[in-house]
Design a protein around this motif. Sequence first.
Motif, short mmCIF file in Angstrom:
data_model
loop_
_atom_site.label_atom_id
_atom_site.label_comp_id
_atom_site.label_asym_id
_atom_site.label_seq_id
_atom_site.Cartn_x
_atom_site.Cartn_y
_atom_site.Cartn_z
N LEU A 136 67.66 43.29 -0.80
CA LEU A 136 66.88 44.50 -0.89
C LEU A 136 67.65 45.71 -1.27
O LEU A 136 66.98 46.79 -1.42
N GLY A 137 68.94 45.60 -1.68
CA GLY A 137 69.86 46.62 -2.34
C GLY A 137 69.44 46.85 -3.75
O GLY A 137 69.74 47.90 -4.36
N VAL A 138 68.73 45.98 -4.30
CA VAL A 138 68.45 46.01 -5.49
C VAL A 138 67.16 46.83 -5.72
O VAL A 138 65.97 46.45 -5.31
N PRO A 139 67.04 47.86 -6.60
CA PRO A 139 65.77 48.72 -6.74
C PRO A 139 64.67 47.81 -7.31
O PRO A 139 65.05 46.91 -8.20
N GLY A 140 63.58 47.77 -6.67
CA GLY A 140 62.15 47.12 -7.26
C GLY A 140 61.94 46.08 -6.28
O GLY A 140 61.05 45.32 -6.43
N VAL A 141 63.06 45.28 -5.70
CA VAL A 141 62.87 44.46 -4.78
C VAL A 141 62.06 44.68 -3.53
O VAL A 141 62.30 45.49 -2.86
N THR A 142 60.77 44.05 -3.43
CA THR A 142 59.87 44.46 -2.39
C THR A 142 59.97 43.65 -0.83
O THR A 142 59.79 44.30 0.09
N SER A 143 60.38 42.47 -1.01
CA SER A 143 60.50 41.38 0.00
C SER A 143 61.52 40.47 -0.60
O SER A 143 61.65 39.94 -1.66
N VAL A 144 62.25 39.60 0.73
CA VAL A 144 62.91 38.66 0.73
C VAL A 144 62.70 37.58 1.54
O VAL A 144 62.22 37.88 2.80
N SER A 145 62.78 36.43 1.14
CA SER A 145 62.61 35.33 2.28
C SER A 145 63.94 34.71 2.43
O SER A 145 64.55 34.56 1.22
N ALA A 146 64.25 34.40 3.59
CA ALA A 146 65.55 33.66 3.86
C ALA A 146 65.52 32.83 5.05
O ALA A 146 65.02 33.15 6.06
N ASP A 147 66.09 31.46 4.93
CA ASP A 147 65.70 30.64 5.93
C ASP A 147 66.78 30.53 6.93
O ASP A 147 68.13 30.28 6.52
N ILE A 148 66.44 30.63 8.23
CA ILE A 148 67.45 30.64 9.30
C ILE A 148 67.76 29.18 9.34
O ILE A 148 68.89 28.63 9.95
N HIS A 149 66.71 28.15 9.35
CA HIS A 149 66.99 27.10 9.57
C HIS A 149 67.76 25.97 8.71
O HIS A 149 67.77 24.91 8.79
N LYS A 150 68.45 26.90 7.60
CA LYS A 150 69.11 26.14 6.67
C LYS A 150 70.53 26.79 6.83
O LYS A 150 70.90 26.22 8.06
N PHE A 151 71.19 27.39 6.24
CA PHE A 151 72.48 27.91 6.27
C PHE A 151 72.87 29.06 7.33
O PHE A 151 73.86 29.38 7.52
N ALA A 152 71.84 29.29 8.10
CA ALA A 152 72.12 29.80 9.20
C ALA A 152 72.31 28.98 10.68
O ALA A 152 72.97 29.61 11.59
N TYR A 153 72.00 27.78 10.53
CA TYR A 153 72.17 26.83 11.28
C TYR A 153 71.33 26.95 12.55
O TYR A 153 71.74 26.65 13.66
N GLY A 154 70.25 27.79 12.62
CA GLY A 154 69.14 27.84 13.55
C GLY A 154 68.35 26.36 13.61
O GLY A 154 68.32 25.70 12.57
N ALA A 155 67.71 26.24 14.74
CA ALA A 155 66.87 25.00 14.60
C ALA A 155 65.62 25.08 13.70
O ALA A 155 65.26 26.29 13.29
N LYS A 156 65.19 23.85 13.35
CA LYS A 156 64.18 24.05 12.22
C LYS A 156 62.94 24.71 13.05
O LYS A 156 62.79 24.84 14.07
N GLY A 157 62.28 25.33 12.08
CA GLY A 157 61.20 26.22 12.44
C GLY A 157 61.55 27.85 12.35
O GLY A 157 61.12 28.35 13.08
N ALA A 158 62.32 28.24 11.38
CA ALA A 158 63.20 29.29 11.30
C ALA A 158 63.22 30.03 10.38
O ALA A 158 63.99 29.53 9.49
N SER A 159 62.60 31.03 9.72
CA SER A 159 62.77 31.72 8.58
C SER A 159 62.44 33.12 8.48
O SER A 159 61.77 33.63 9.63
N LEU A 160 62.91 33.92 7.64
CA LEU A 160 62.64 35.54 7.85
C LEU A 160 61.93 35.95 6.42
O LEU A 160 62.08 35.36 5.30
N LEU A 161 60.91 36.68 6.58
CA LEU A 161 60.11 37.59 5.20
C LEU A 161 60.57 38.82 5.61
O LEU A 161 60.17 39.49 6.62
N LEU A 162 61.47 39.63 4.73
CA LEU A 162 62.14 40.92 4.94
C LEU A 162 61.24 41.82 4.07
O LEU A 162 61.08 41.25 2.81
N PHE A 163 60.82 42.68 4.66
CA PHE A 163 60.31 43.91 3.69
C PHE A 163 60.98 45.00 3.48
O PHE A 163 61.48 45.54 4.58
#
Length: 420
Positions: free
Chosen positions: A233-260
């Motif tokens: 989101l530091g890059v100009p023009g990026v509106t949203s980012v998706s990042a999965d917590i249940h992958k390499f944040a090591y949360g239980a499955k069923g967890a991701s973020l959509l950041l605006f």
Amino acid sequence: MLREGGGFPKDGAAWADVEEALISFKQDDLDWRRGRLPAYIYYFDEDVLRVQMDAYRLYAVENGLGEGKAFFSLTRMLEDISSMCLDLFNGPSDGAASFTSGGTESLIEAVRTAKKRHVLEKGRDYPLNVVAPYSAHAALNKAGEVLDVEIRRIPLADEFRADPAAMAGAVDDGTIMLFGSAPCFPYGVIDPIRELGKVALEKGLWLHVDACWGGFISPFAKQLGYPIPDWDLGVPGVTSVSADIHKFAYGAKGASLLLFRDASLKELERFSFSDWPRGTYATPTLMGSKPAGSIASAWAVMNYLGNEGYLRTTKAAMDATMGFIRGIDAIDGLHCLQPTGEANLYAFVSDDPQVDIMAVADVLQNKGWFPGRMREPLAIQQGVNPVHLPIVDEYVSDVASAVAEVRSRGRQGQYDENSY
Ligand SMILES: Cc1ncc(COP(=O)(O)O)c(C=O)c1O
């Protein structure tokens, strides 16, 4: 004793028997603890797994649907996760994040919200499209199917990266979004997000960056000195980012973020319906009832590991990746596609006509590995995580002997559509 097969059980069974059955079923599964899988699992060590599971268990009964109405603890955790991750992904303090069930839901929600904004602003609903690189994750097409939006996949430029000029050329009045990956799953390279951001700003378009895979690797790999281009989101023009917590944040499955970048987009994402007997029903994302365990687990692992912990988990994943790349590049007849160190993903091909790479995959499969078979080009593709670190040498040695066997016996293999 548990009954075998048949209809719905008439009487219940003892937990000891049920538990034993569950554990015994696992004997048929591939052994992820011994690093046999190229995808599906994300594991660092028993300690982090315990935190992931214990936190889930503490909130196994609560429901995300009641967040802010019955379960104020979930609101608190979601606010924490949101501010921690806006910070991690260089978002503005007035940005926002939605908690979803995984990468697929995050992509569906990004496209759904972009579609809503487009229709609101343009006032009409003609055929809509998303312009994406050919390497975008298949889940984007699921979003397209669900939302009746065409996904325009544009051929890649050098190094398997998105081609911003060609993507700009594919934009028309029905385009609701530009899409880039950080990294893309097939090749593990990060698309030129700065250039895509320029196109997005010029054309007034939404730019979504899919960091479902790399979101919780890149920021730490960068600190470790890996050559990670800017994509968040530091890059100009990026509106949203998706990042999965249940992958390499090591949360239980069923967890991701959509950041605006802009909190008003999270408001727009919100679904609200009143015209039925029970009154207004509103949810922030696609799901209705939502596992609170995944929220608690996400909050717990982030606090448990912190930046220092994620440097350790990322170092293990990246060390394993570079170990695989070095070992496989040293095998006569094979080379890795993009040994850039931009992500914990790599793929290798054969450059020897005597070595059919799918036959190599067959030999590996017979030895108990699950080779990720890629179609374009024909390659063995792998996502790497810390569980692979101890088996790098064993795998490389099995690849070397598989290559020797295929070469000496002239074996031919088959591409299998069902290896993802
Ligand atoms: C880049 C990317 N996007 C989206 C997804 C889909 O994520 P999920 O399987 O959590 O729905 C993945 C999964 O690997 C991915 O690598």
